[in-house]
Design an enzyme around this catalytic site. Structure first.
Site, PDB file in Angstrom:
ATOM      1  N   ASN A 191      10.604   5.029   3.104  1.00  0.00           N
ATOM      2  CA  ASN A 191      10.125   4.026   4.059  1.00  0.00           C
ATOM      3  C   ASN A 191      11.272   3.170   4.593  1.00  0.00           C
ATOM      4  OD1 ASN A 191       7.216   3.968   4.443  1.00  0.00           O
ATOM      5  ND2 ASN A 191       7.086   3.680   2.223  1.00  0.00           N
TER       6      ASN A 191
ATOM      7  N   ARG B  67       0.823  -1.208   0.000  1.00  0.00           N
ATOM      8  CA  ARG B  67       0.000   0.000   0.000  1.00  0.00           C
ATOM      9  C   ARG B  67       0.863   1.267   0.000  1.00  0.00           C
ATOM     10  NH1 ARG B  67      -0.660   4.701   2.530  1.00  0.00           N
ATOM     11  NH2 ARG B  67      -0.314   3.679   4.545  1.00  0.00           N
ATOM     12  N   ASP B  68       1.531   1.534   1.103  1.00  0.00           N
ATOM     13  CA  ASP B  68       2.307   2.764   1.229  1.00  0.00           C
ATOM     14  C   ASP B  68       3.483   2.765   0.262  1.00  0.00           C
ATOM     15  OD1 ASP B  68       3.300   5.162   2.192  1.00  0.00           O
ATOM     16  OD2 ASP B  68       4.144   4.318   4.017  1.00  0.00           O
TER      17      ASP B  68
ATOM     18  N   CYS C  16      12.582   5.126  -2.557  1.00  0.00           N
ATOM     19  CA  CYS C  16      13.735   5.165  -3.452  1.00  0.00           C
ATOM     20  C   CYS C  16      14.645   6.324  -3.074  1.00  0.00           C
ATOM     21  CB  CYS C  16      13.287   5.319  -4.881  1.00  0.00           C
ATOM     22  SG  CYS C  16      14.683   5.383  -6.012  1.00  0.00           S
TER      23      CYS C  16
END
Lengths: 312, 312
Positions: free
Chosen positions: B260, B26-27, B251
């Protein structure tokens, strides 16, 4: 930088000041493919000192055949007159020490290994033989009034041997201090350490009479663990932390990544913890961006990338 | 992987088990430029669950115009029948909840902001208005027997406002719990937090009656701080940690990096600390390498790179 960030929020039980032992010009450039001109190296070191780094390891007096990237040590050192920082150099043996002494160097480091496999690979000697080689180097350096650092590599794991017993690292640490080293730098050469392991090693060293005041930590970010490990070391009272400006020598794109902890990532954490270092993060980042230009690739430091918005 | 590494050395005062809330599908995918086919997403989620991740946030029931990467939510959810994991989905409003309920979803999350600037930018509402919007969503979800997570973004800093007062995060946290949320995920959306800040926020929440058992932490690695911050949260008793397989959505090469925390980097640390997660690091890394192939670029996770020896 976004104004007011990171927020400075101290954490109980941590030191109030940390001395960063900058290794970019030596450990970083030694592991980069590009050979940097000596004038650029001198300017790099001057900029690092001007950014507030009080200790900058400058070069290595190894045989030029072994490390061509640092073959210009004899030219570099005299170019640094007037730089206001401690400027230690690596020396592998008596010949290296003589070359360093002839140039008026005031601090040296020797580079030992905890494991037999790496001692063999790096020095073509057993651990015992390497300590025998270092003994007269350290003795002569101390006699000449120099400060001596002892590096220990593979303290937390070894690519050939896997797990490294804590007792073995403690043993080699005590022997290096016994030779007369003023400070030890505990190296996680392949970046496999995790925080509990750091705490356990530091506790074992403490029990063996080696206090945090004589220890530095040298973490690699190969698995992204370097800052978490640094936090564990700070909690144990360590106040000297090795790092490499811009993460030099730690290109995450290459198979051979050594993965040095980036000084900027470290400074971000220490700034956020309200721990003084004397380093100006903006100036340091600008220096790493400038150096990245000379190396022809972006810095692998996350903080440098975030602050400079570097594209690939 | 090198046999025997990382050495498992527990650290006193940390939990023995951590539940990883995997947010990659999702995220992560929401913030990737490449739109991944729904069959690949379903296979990704199946592989993540098979690697031992017990919670995998699968998609978002936002309007497809807002997030085209997740426009296939209706097709994806039925493809996950039989996957043995908790599979929460994000819902922004009642319409989203209705769509999720119609598909038999058992867990949802709402996505709030601590700061007015981000509430305006992301939801086009004030913080108060967004909480008013969530109130009936959470109530209806709880009535239907669903488990509800509340995300709080910009808990540690905001790109427009800079520093975010701890009291404000505590206030929004209490209000989200007051609506009926079972769990809160404290998001460092721009990755600026440092460990002392984490400890201070968790302590302030504890004083306000919000214990660690209702909290998850969601750190971004934009400045390389995510694992050090996680360590601080574990020390405070938090046992739910958000992460994104392979660092998806983070990235480090792009200006827009959300950064993340990579699940693999987290698992390396937890494995080293002897903290169980149920995750098989080798299978997880293989899954991220497979997914990186679909996205056409290497994973930004340092652990994935080290374990897979990916070249750029």
């Amino acid at each position: 930088m976004i104004s007011g960030l990171p927020m400075a929020v101290p954490e109980a039980g941590l030191p109030t000041h940390v001395r960063i032992h900058e290794v970019g010009p030596r450990d970083g450039l030694q592991n980069e493919k590009t050979v940097v001109p000596v004038e650029v190296k001198a300017e790099f070191i001057r900029r690092l000192a001007a950014a507030g780094l009080s200790t900058v390891e400058t070069t290595s007096f190894v045989h030029p055949k072994w490390v061509p990237q640092l073959a210009d040590a004899e030219q570099l050192v005299p170019m640094l007159d007037g730089v206001e920082a401690r400027l230690p150099v690596l020396v592998p043996n008596r010949r290296g020490l003589e070359r360093a002494l002839a140039l008026g160097v005031r601090e040296i480091a020797v580079f030992g290994s905890v494991t037999e496999s790496f001692a063999k690979a790096n020095l073509n000697r057993t651990v015992d033989e390497s300590l025998e080689m270092f003994a007269p180097v350290v003795a002569e350096a101390k006699e000449a009034g120099l400060r001596v650092r002892g590096y220990l590599s593979m303290c937390f794991g070894d690519p050939w041997e896997g797990a490294v017993p804590i007792a073995r690292t403690v043993d080699v640490s005590r022997r290096l201090l016994g030779l007369g080293c003023d400070e030890l730098s505990l190296g996680d050469t392949i970046g496999v350490a995790t925080p509990g392991h750091v705490t356990a090693l530091l506790a074992a060293l403490g029990e063996a009479g080696v206090g945090a005041e004589r220890l530095a930590v040298h973490f690699h970010d190969t698995y992204g663990q370097a800052l978490a490990n640094t936090l564990a070391a700070l909690r144990h009272g360590v106040t000297t932390v090795d790092a490499s400006a811009g993460g030099l020598g730690g290109c995450p794109y290459a198979k051979s990544a050594t993965g040095n902890l980036a000084t900027e990532d470290l400074v971000w954490m220490l700034d956020g913890l309200g721990i003084t270092t004397g380093v100006d993060l903006g100036r340091l980042t600008a220096t790493s961006v400038w150096m990245a230009g000379h190396l022809g690739r972006p810095s692998p430091s996350r903080t440098v990338r975030a602050l400079s918005h570097q594209e690939p």
